[in-house]
Design an enzyme around this catalytic site. Structure first.
Site, short mmCIF file in Angstrom:
data_model
loop_
_atom_site.label_atom_id
_atom_site.label_comp_id
_atom_site.label_asym_id
_atom_site.label_seq_id
_atom_site.Cartn_x
_atom_site.Cartn_y
_atom_site.Cartn_z
N ARG A 111 0.84 -1.18 0.00
CA ARG A 111 0.00 0.00 0.00
C ARG A 111 0.89 1.24 0.00
NH1 ARG A 111 -3.54 -2.73 -1.44
NH2 ARG A 111 -5.60 -3.09 -0.54
N HIS A 154 -0.44 1.26 -10.04
CA HIS A 154 -1.25 0.36 -9.22
C HIS A 154 -1.83 -0.79 -10.06
CE1 HIS A 154 -3.65 0.30 -5.20
NE2 HIS A 154 -3.43 -0.93 -5.64
#
Length: 305
Positions: A220, A268
């Site tokens: 993350r 991502h």
């Protein structure tokens, strides 16, 4: 009692995902806010909420809720909503296809770093023909932070290639982490984001790494402290950083990460959820919940995953 789908995707994506869920689960599913209006009576009738970044506070308005099923593997965003009913079971997505996709991304970037592709790309830019000394995979220990489904899948693909593996999870303790930091040539972060792991990829951690190690963050954005990573790169503590996740996404145009020669930025994409596979996993969990069987991916809220 009904199933509700709650997301904050754009309207077209939300409608497409809803149709897949309806087709795979095989029963009516209502669309919750912001794309569908449900009055208080309809909210009270919701038995199961299937969610992808739902609006804060909406789950608290469902008094009949028995299960919250996330379509995402990470639940840090959900747990940040303190209004979620604490007694309602929350399940994260456990999808073998997602773990496989992540493992493929890990292997791709580990191999690129091991075979020194970033260095050769820099040489190409200045038309330099220079062979670099190339160690074997057996001489390149890889440290894996996080030994859940994705970490184990990555290890299963890396080991047959000959890479020694140093794995670490929170339960492994400080000695195992210190060994990983001291020995790993490439460190891959796949940890869940919790209060304990937030900003773990910062100066105290980076300063203990083997000199010249490379870093891959597929966890993350909240795991990394960008100024500390840049400082470690500039000092030679890190040789390269592959970053796929960021605290602000999309990554702002003025971020120094875009321009740094020793940073690889990806948007991502290390492991993207397959809508049909996620729907099948969701259908299996709904069936298990209704039959009183164990639900896959049940979250321990105290641990944060």
């Amino acid at each position: 009692m009904s199933i509700a789908y709650l997301c904050r995707y754009d309207a077209a994506t939300a409608a497409e995902e809803l149709e897949i869920l309806r087709a795979v689960i095989g029963e009516p599913i209502v669309m919750g806010p912001p794309h569908g209006d449900l009055d208080e009576a309809a909210l009270a009738a919701v038995e199961i909420a299937v969610v992808a970044n739902p609006a804060p506070g909406i789950l608290a308005r469902m008094p009949g809720l028995g299960l919250i099923q996330s379509l995402w593997a990470g639940v840090d965003g959900l747990l940040a909503d303190r209004t979620i009913p604490p007694a309602v079971p929350l399940a994260r997505l456990v999808d073998p296809l997602l773990a496989t996709a992540m493992a493929e991304a890990v292997v791709a970037h580990v191999m690129a770093l091991h075979r020194q592709l970033p260095a050769y790309r820099e040489q190409q830019a200045v038309r330099r023909w220079q062979r670099l000394a190339q160690p074997f995979a057996a001489e390149c220990p890889v440290g894996i932070l996080g030994l859940g489904e994705m970490g184990r899948a990555a290890i299963d693909l890396l080991r047959p290639l000959g890479f020694p593996i140093l794995g670490w999870s929170r339960s492994a303790g400080a000695d195992a982490l210190a060994r990983l930091q001291a020995e790993a040539r490439i460190v891959v972060n796949l940890l869940p984001l919790t209060a304990e792991t937030c900003h773990i990829l910062a100066a105290p951690f980076l300063s203990r790494l083997r000199a010249g190690a490379a870093l891959i963050n597929f966890g993350r954005g909240g795991h990394q402290v960008v100024p500390d990573i840049l400082a470690a790169l500039d000092a030679g503590r890190l040789s390269h950083a592959v970053l796929d996740v960021f605290e602000t996404e999309p990554l702002p145009d003025d971020s120094p990460l875009w321009r740094h020669p020793k940073v690889t930025v990806t948007p991502h994409v290390a492991a993207e959820t397959d809508a049909v596979s996620a729907a099948r996993c969701t259908a299996a969990n709904i069936a298990a919940f209704r039959a009183g069987r164990p639900v896959a991916g049940l979250v321990d809220r105290a641990k944060g995953y």
